[in-house]
Motif scaffolding. Structure first.
Motif, mmCIF file in Angstrom:
data_model
loop_
_atom_site.group_PDB
_atom_site.id
_atom_site.type_symbol
_atom_site.label_atom_id
_atom_site.label_comp_id
_atom_site.label_asym_id
_atom_site.label_seq_id
_atom_site.Cartn_x
_atom_site.Cartn_y
_atom_site.Cartn_z
ATOM 1 N N PRO A 82 -16.938 35.913 -37.425
ATOM 2 C CA PRO A 82 -18.223 35.521 -38.012
ATOM 3 C C PRO A 82 -19.387 36.306 -37.419
ATOM 4 C CG PRO A 82 -16.916 33.576 -37.502
ATOM 5 C CD PRO A 82 -16.193 34.735 -36.889
ATOM 6 N N ALA A 83 -19.313 36.639 -36.146
ATOM 7 C CA ALA A 83 -20.400 37.386 -35.513
ATOM 8 C C ALA A 83 -20.591 38.736 -36.193
ATOM 9 C CB ALA A 83 -20.106 37.579 -34.024
ATOM 10 N N PHE A 84 -19.488 39.442 -36.468
ATOM 11 C CA PHE A 84 -19.587 40.744 -37.119
ATOM 12 C C PHE A 84 -20.085 40.589 -38.554
ATOM 13 C CE2 PHE A 84 -17.902 44.443 -39.400
ATOM 14 C CZ PHE A 84 -18.381 45.469 -38.600
ATOM 15 N N ALA A 85 -19.611 39.592 -39.249
ATOM 16 C CA ALA A 85 -20.043 39.360 -40.628
ATOM 17 C C ALA A 85 -21.546 39.118 -40.703
ATOM 18 C CB ALA A 85 -19.287 38.171 -41.217
ATOM 19 N N ARG A 97 -25.597 50.453 -27.603
ATOM 20 C CA ARG A 97 -26.081 50.378 -26.231
ATOM 21 C C ARG A 97 -26.931 49.131 -25.990
ATOM 22 N NH1 ARG A 97 -25.132 53.243 -21.409
ATOM 23 N NH2 ARG A 97 -24.422 54.827 -22.885
ATOM 24 N N ASP A 98 -27.687 48.693 -27.000
ATOM 25 C CA ASP A 98 -28.784 47.760 -26.764
ATOM 26 C C ASP A 98 -28.377 46.310 -26.546
ATOM 27 O OD1 ASP A 98 -30.836 49.643 -26.817
ATOM 28 O OD2 ASP A 98 -30.963 49.578 -29.007
ATOM 29 N N ALA A 99 -27.315 45.844 -27.178
ATOM 30 C CA ALA A 99 -27.028 44.411 -27.212
ATOM 31 C C ALA A 99 -26.288 43.896 -25.987
ATOM 32 C CB ALA A 99 -26.234 44.070 -28.472
ATOM 33 N N ALA A 100 -25.951 44.788 -25.053
ATOM 34 C CA ALA A 100 -25.253 44.371 -23.835
ATOM 35 C C ALA A 100 -25.447 45.438 -22.768
ATOM 36 C CB ALA A 100 -23.762 44.153 -24.087
ATOM 37 N N ASP A 108 -15.786 44.365 -14.495
ATOM 38 C CA ASP A 108 -15.240 43.163 -15.114
ATOM 39 C C ASP A 108 -16.295 42.277 -15.774
ATOM 40 O OD1 ASP A 108 -12.536 43.626 -14.396
ATOM 41 O OD2 ASP A 108 -12.992 43.015 -12.353
ATOM 42 N N VAL A 109 -17.583 42.648 -15.677
ATOM 43 C CA VAL A 109 -18.640 41.770 -16.184
ATOM 44 C C VAL A 109 -19.580 42.541 -17.106
ATOM 45 C CG1 VAL A 109 -18.531 40.347 -14.102
ATOM 46 C CG2 VAL A 109 -20.226 42.194 -14.249
ATOM 47 N N TYR A 110 -20.363 41.779 -17.864
ATOM 48 C CA TYR A 110 -21.419 42.378 -18.682
ATOM 49 C C TYR A 110 -22.591 41.419 -18.753
ATOM 50 C CZ TYR A 110 -20.635 39.262 -22.674
ATOM 51 O OH TYR A 110 -20.556 38.155 -23.493
ATOM 52 N N LEU A 111 -23.753 41.949 -19.064
ATOM 53 C CA LEU A 111 -24.960 41.155 -19.288
ATOM 54 C C LEU A 111 -25.276 41.165 -20.776
ATOM 55 C CD1 LEU A 111 -27.213 42.742 -16.526
ATOM 56 C CD2 LEU A 111 -25.919 40.621 -16.345
ATOM 57 N N PRO A 112 -25.464 40.024 -21.403
ATOM 58 C CA PRO A 112 -25.872 40.029 -22.808
ATOM 59 C C PRO A 112 -27.324 40.463 -22.944
ATOM 60 C CG PRO A 112 -25.912 37.800 -21.939
ATOM 61 C CD PRO A 112 -25.344 38.658 -20.844
ATOM 62 N N GLY A 113 -27.601 41.225 -23.993
ATOM 63 C CA GLY A 113 -28.977 41.579 -24.275
ATOM 64 C C GLY A 113 -29.705 40.422 -24.934
ATOM 65 N N ARG A 114 -31.005 40.506 -24.914
ATOM 66 C CA ARG A 114 -31.839 39.562 -25.662
ATOM 67 C C ARG A 114 -32.863 40.414 -26.398
ATOM 68 N NH1 ARG A 114 -35.004 34.704 -22.716
ATOM 69 N NH2 ARG A 114 -32.861 33.979 -22.352
ATOM 70 N N ARG A 121 -31.133 40.441 -33.318
ATOM 71 C CA ARG A 121 -30.579 39.450 -32.396
ATOM 72 C C ARG A 121 -29.111 39.108 -32.658
ATOM 73 N NH1 ARG A 121 -36.283 36.088 -32.124
ATOM 74 N NH2 ARG A 121 -37.366 37.757 -30.995
ATOM 75 N N PRO A 122 -28.632 39.115 -33.919
ATOM 76 C CA PRO A 122 -27.194 38.873 -34.125
ATOM 77 C C PRO A 122 -26.288 39.923 -33.494
ATOM 78 C CG PRO A 122 -28.406 38.438 -36.155
ATOM 79 C CD PRO A 122 -29.368 39.102 -35.203
ATOM 80 N N GLU A 123 -26.826 41.097 -33.155
ATOM 81 C CA GLU A 123 -26.008 42.143 -32.547
ATOM 82 C C GLU A 123 -25.443 41.712 -31.191
ATOM 83 O OE1 GLU A 123 -28.035 45.944 -32.435
ATOM 84 O OE2 GLU A 123 -29.168 45.426 -34.242
ATOM 85 N N THR A 124 -26.177 40.846 -30.491
ATOM 86 C CA THR A 124 -25.719 40.413 -29.170
ATOM 87 C C THR A 124 -24.387 39.686 -29.269
ATOM 88 O OG1 THR A 124 -27.985 40.264 -28.337
ATOM 89 C CG2 THR A 124 -26.301 39.017 -27.147
ATOM 90 N N ALA A 125 -24.240 38.828 -30.274
ATOM 91 C CA ALA A 125 -22.975 38.105 -30.442
ATOM 92 C C ALA A 125 -21.834 39.070 -30.757
ATOM 93 C CB ALA A 125 -23.105 37.063 -31.544
ATOM 94 N N VAL A 126 -22.113 40.135 -31.510
ATOM 95 C CA VAL A 126 -21.076 41.108 -31.856
ATOM 96 C C VAL A 126 -20.576 41.824 -30.604
ATOM 97 C CG1 VAL A 126 -20.555 43.218 -33.134
ATOM 98 C CG2 VAL A 126 -21.992 41.458 -34.174
ATOM 99 N N LEU A 127 -21.514 42.364 -29.818
ATOM 100 C CA LEU A 127 -21.097 43.100 -28.621
ATOM 101 C C LEU A 127 -20.475 42.164 -27.596
ATOM 102 C CD1 LEU A 127 -21.314 46.160 -27.873
ATOM 103 C CD2 LEU A 127 -22.465 45.466 -29.963
#
Length: 331
Positions: A82-85, A97-100, A108-114, A121-127
């Motif tokens: 659903p995130a990609f859709a 590059r931007d969403a994370a 082993d970790v990542y930071l979500p973008g805001r 903003r939906p790009e963050t859920a995709v990445l």
């Protein structure tokens, strides 16, 4: 403390996430938008030719693979979610590059973008979904509503063994987000932050300054208005280019128009002094090669119409423990 090979410019990624927007009709949205609203509402400077953009993006992915780094398409990982859709009609999803944010010294970790722009903003859920499918764990950070963070403003760097983030702030990322990251990351994951105030017309840090090797930075120096050094004990103003000079770093200067219209500061670093950049500014490419930077240049006259370069179109991953060889190869 870490070695210099832990910096983004020196650590070779194990896999790079990319996204071609053309198969999902995302560029058709651009053609339905009046010229006067194109940049404001969809963030593109011009309408690219979809067929040529697809060819240039494919050549970009082949350049990554040709340099010996695995390239994965976001849709291969999360195309049925659903995130990609919810995000695939956004042409800006191309700028993975931007969403994370990923850290070379903490793979082993990542930071979500805001994202500052609501449509992105939906790009963050995709990445986030893609990175978690490869075994990365999300590092939560929180802050006020105006605390925005984009990956194009964050450059993992090292200084005398310290884990360092260069974070630009202006039109997209805000200083409020920098302060949030200081509390969330220091001292466990990061030792120091250089908060780089950008000129108000500059979109992201990687449009105006990117370290390419231990001794080379490419920059449009007037893009930097000021710099604040943050540690666990406090913060104070510093001269960023003075700091770079103390490290023995050469700054390759880029004219403003080349940095803005040709993304001549924006390079994807692959380690071992190897980078991928657009072919549109031969003088800068020549200057970089004189400093022994191996520049793999690609056509980008259609890609650049989205106001991003090769660094913008890539999210590097540094082999978290949960990622198997089959994951990295796409098998």
């Amino acid at each position: 403390m870490v070695g210099p090979s832990a910096a983004e410019h020196s650590r070779r990624p194990d896999v790079i996430l990319v996204h071609d927007p053309t198969p999902y009709g995302a560029l058709q949205v651009l053609h339905a938008m009046p010229d006067s609203e194109l940049a404001e509402r969809l963030l593109f400077r011009e309408r690219p030719d979809a067929a040529r953009l697809a060819l240039q993006h494919r050549a970009f992915a082949k350049a990554i693979e040709g340099a010996g780094v695995s390239c994965r398409y976001v849709a291969e990982l999360v195309g049925d979610t659903p995130a990609f859709a919810a995000a695939c009609a956004d042409p800006n999803l191309m700028f993975t590059r931007d969403a994370a944010v990923t850290l070379p010294w903490a793979p082993d970790v990542y930071l979500p973008g805001r994202m500052a722009e609501p449509m992105r903003r939906p790009e963050t859920a995709v990445l986030s979904t893609a990175l978690e499918s490869l075994g990365l764990t999300r590092i939560e950070w929180d802050g006020p509503e105006h605390a925005y963070l984009e990956g194009g403003d964050v450059v993992p760097f090292t200084r005398s063994g310290s884990r360092c983030l260069l974070i630009g702030f202006a039109r997209r990322t805000t200083f409020a987000a920098v302060e949030c990251l200081r509390h969330a990351l220091l001292p466990g994951l990061v030792d120091e932050i250089f908060a780089v105030e950008l000129a108000p017309w500059r979109m992201n840090l990687d449009g105006g300054l990117v370290p390419l090797a231990d001794d080379v930075v490419v920059a449009h120096t007037p893009s930097v208005v000021s710099c604040t050094h943050l540690t666990v004990t406090g913060q104070h103003r510093v001269d960023l280019f003075g700091v770079l000079r103390e490290l023995g770093i050469t700054v390759v200067e880029v004219p403003q128009d080349a940095s803005w219209l040709q993304q001549a500061c924006n390079y994807l670093c692959l380690g071992d002094r190897t980078v991928i950049g657009y072919d549109m500014c031969p003088s800068v490419l020549s200057d970089l090669r004189e400093t022994a930077i191996n520049v793999i240049d690609i056509a980008g006259d259609e890609l650049v119409k989205g106001r991003g370069g090769p660094r913008c179109m890539s999210r590097p991953i540094y082999a978290p423990a949960a990622v198997t060889a089959a994951d990295l190869s796409g098998a």
